[in-house]
Design an enzyme around this catalytic site. Sequence first.
Site, PDB file in Angstrom:
ATOM      1  N   ASP A 156      -9.789   1.167  -4.452  1.00  0.00           N
ATOM      2  CA  ASP A 156      -8.940   2.166  -3.802  1.00  0.00           C
ATOM      3  C   ASP A 156      -8.112   1.585  -2.654  1.00  0.00           C
ATOM      4  O   ASP A 156      -6.902   1.748  -2.608  1.00  0.00           O
ATOM      5  CB  ASP A 156      -9.787   3.360  -3.308  1.00  0.00           C
ATOM      6  CG  ASP A 156     -10.953   2.945  -2.413  1.00  0.00           C
ATOM      7  OD1 ASP A 156     -11.153   1.738  -2.178  1.00  0.00           O
ATOM      8  OD2 ASP A 156     -11.677   3.849  -1.941  1.00  0.00           O
ATOM      9  N   ASP A 183      -9.102  -3.151   3.039  1.00  0.00           N
ATOM     10  CA  ASP A 183      -9.076  -3.082   4.501  1.00  0.00           C
ATOM     11  C   ASP A 183      -9.345  -4.500   5.033  1.00  0.00           C
ATOM     12  O   ASP A 183      -8.472  -5.347   4.995  1.00  0.00           O
ATOM     13  CB  ASP A 183     -10.126  -2.053   4.927  1.00  0.00           C
ATOM     14  CG  ASP A 183     -10.054  -1.692   6.397  1.00  0.00           C
ATOM     15  OD1 ASP A 183      -8.977  -1.787   6.989  1.00  0.00           O
ATOM     16  OD2 ASP A 183     -11.099  -1.304   6.971  1.00  0.00           O
ATOM     17  N   ARG A 219     -12.116  13.814  -1.004  1.00  0.00           N
ATOM     18  CA  ARG A 219     -11.803  12.999  -2.193  1.00  0.00           C
ATOM     19  C   ARG A 219     -10.918  13.762  -3.173  1.00  0.00           C
ATOM     20  O   ARG A 219     -10.123  13.170  -3.891  1.00  0.00           O
ATOM     21  CB  ARG A 219     -13.084  12.614  -2.944  1.00  0.00           C
ATOM     22  CG  ARG A 219     -13.963  11.608  -2.242  1.00  0.00           C
ATOM     23  CD  ARG A 219     -14.993  11.060  -3.226  1.00  0.00           C
ATOM     24  NE  ARG A 219     -16.121  10.453  -2.558  1.00  0.00           N
ATOM     25  CZ  ARG A 219     -16.145   9.196  -2.113  1.00  0.00           C
ATOM     26  NH1 ARG A 219     -15.092   8.432  -2.261  1.00  0.00           N
ATOM     27  NH2 ARG A 219     -17.218   8.713  -1.527  1.00  0.00           N
TER      28      ARG A 219
HETATM   29  P1  IMP Z   1     -13.093  -3.678   3.132  1.00  0.00           P
HETATM   30  O1  IMP Z   1     -14.311  -4.265   2.514  1.00  0.00           O
HETATM   31  O2  IMP Z   1     -13.061  -3.819   4.632  1.00  0.00           O
HETATM   32  O3  IMP Z   1     -11.789  -4.139   2.507  1.00  0.00           O
HETATM   33  O4  IMP Z   1     -13.205  -2.134   2.957  1.00  0.00           O
HETATM   34  C1  IMP Z   1     -12.883  -1.535   1.802  1.00  0.00           C
HETATM   35  C2  IMP Z   1     -13.620  -0.217   1.659  1.00  0.00           C
HETATM   36  O5  IMP Z   1     -13.740   0.507   2.900  1.00  0.00           O
HETATM   37  C3  IMP Z   1     -12.792   0.643   0.750  1.00  0.00           C
HETATM   38  O6  IMP Z   1     -13.169   0.450  -0.590  1.00  0.00           O
HETATM   39  C4  IMP Z   1     -13.099   2.025   1.250  1.00  0.00           C
HETATM   40  O7  IMP Z   1     -14.249   2.511   0.615  1.00  0.00           O
HETATM   41  C5  IMP Z   1     -13.380   1.859   2.742  1.00  0.00           C
HETATM   42  N1  IMP Z   1     -12.168   2.149   3.552  1.00  0.00           N
HETATM   43  C6  IMP Z   1     -11.442   1.281   4.289  1.00  0.00           C
HETATM   44  N2  IMP Z   1     -10.408   1.881   4.888  1.00  0.00           N
HETATM   45  C7  IMP Z   1     -10.456   3.183   4.516  1.00  0.00           C
HETATM   46  C8  IMP Z   1      -9.614   4.340   4.790  1.00  0.00           C
HETATM   47  O8  IMP Z   1      -8.599   4.319   5.516  1.00  0.00           O
HETATM   48  N3  IMP Z   1     -10.004   5.498   4.202  1.00  0.00           N
HETATM   49  C9  IMP Z   1     -11.093   5.604   3.390  1.00  0.00           C
HETATM   50  N4  IMP Z   1     -11.882   4.554   3.097  1.00  0.00           N
HETATM   51  C10 IMP Z   1     -11.579   3.352   3.665  1.00  0.00           C
HETATM   52 MG    MG Z   2     -13.730   1.591  -2.095  1.00  0.00          MG
END
Ligand code: IMP
Ligand code: MG
Length: 197
Positions: free
Chosen positions: A117, A120, A182
């Site tokens: 999705d 980040d 969601r």
């Molecule tokens: P990462 O491992 O830091 O890239 O985080 C990714 C996961 O964090 C995504 O798959 C989401 O589940 C959650 N996440 C990060 N930013 C957001 C946001 O703005 N809204 C909702 N979920 C987020």
């Molecule tokens: Mg996710």
Amino acid sequence: MWWGVADAPSAAPPRVLPDGVEAVVFEAAQIAAVVRRLAAEIAAETLGEPLLLVGVLKGALFLTADLARALSPQLDVRIDYVAASSYRQSHHPSGDVRLVKDTSQSVEGQHVVIVEDILDHGRTLERLERLLGARRPASLRSCVLLDKPYRRDTPVRPNYVGLTAPDGFIVGYGLDYQEKYRHLPYLAKLHAWRLDG
Ligand code: IMP
Ligand code: MG
């Protein structure tokens, strides 16, 4: 027939946003167009090979479903899902990501596309790429709907990117805040006051 200003048929009612939502950032129609573009990009590089889409639950639930249906019916497409524990829930200081649900079919020898999705920090995708990459897929690509490139602290590089997300916490079209929002058909930004801590 004469219409007064107040009851003119073009007067759309003002949109009421759910509690805690500040603004819609991408409308359902924009998301649909982006998903069609992502499907076309994936198909162009798939060259008729069978494809295994691996959606990351729960955020990529709708994206995976819509992406699969945007691919040509002539393509050999299968769908699987994994679930990874979110750093937001687990508060791992190391940023470690745990797989809480594995695929139900083998990825060995498959042309795999991980469907996520939002990217980040990039830890979830980095971990999943390492994990599935070790299982000897024929190829491994990744597709994300939203990217926050200014937040990245890993060298992960997705193959297909839908949209750059504005700063702030995004919900809707599968993305949640504490399991809520969601179901929103659009992508929206939460009010800062809605977020804990
Ligand atoms: P990462 O491992 O830091 O890239 O985080 C990714 C996961 O964090 C995504 O798959 C989401 O589940 C959650 N996440 C990060 N930013 C957001 C946001 O703005 N809204 C909702 N979920 C987020
Ligand atoms: Mg996710």
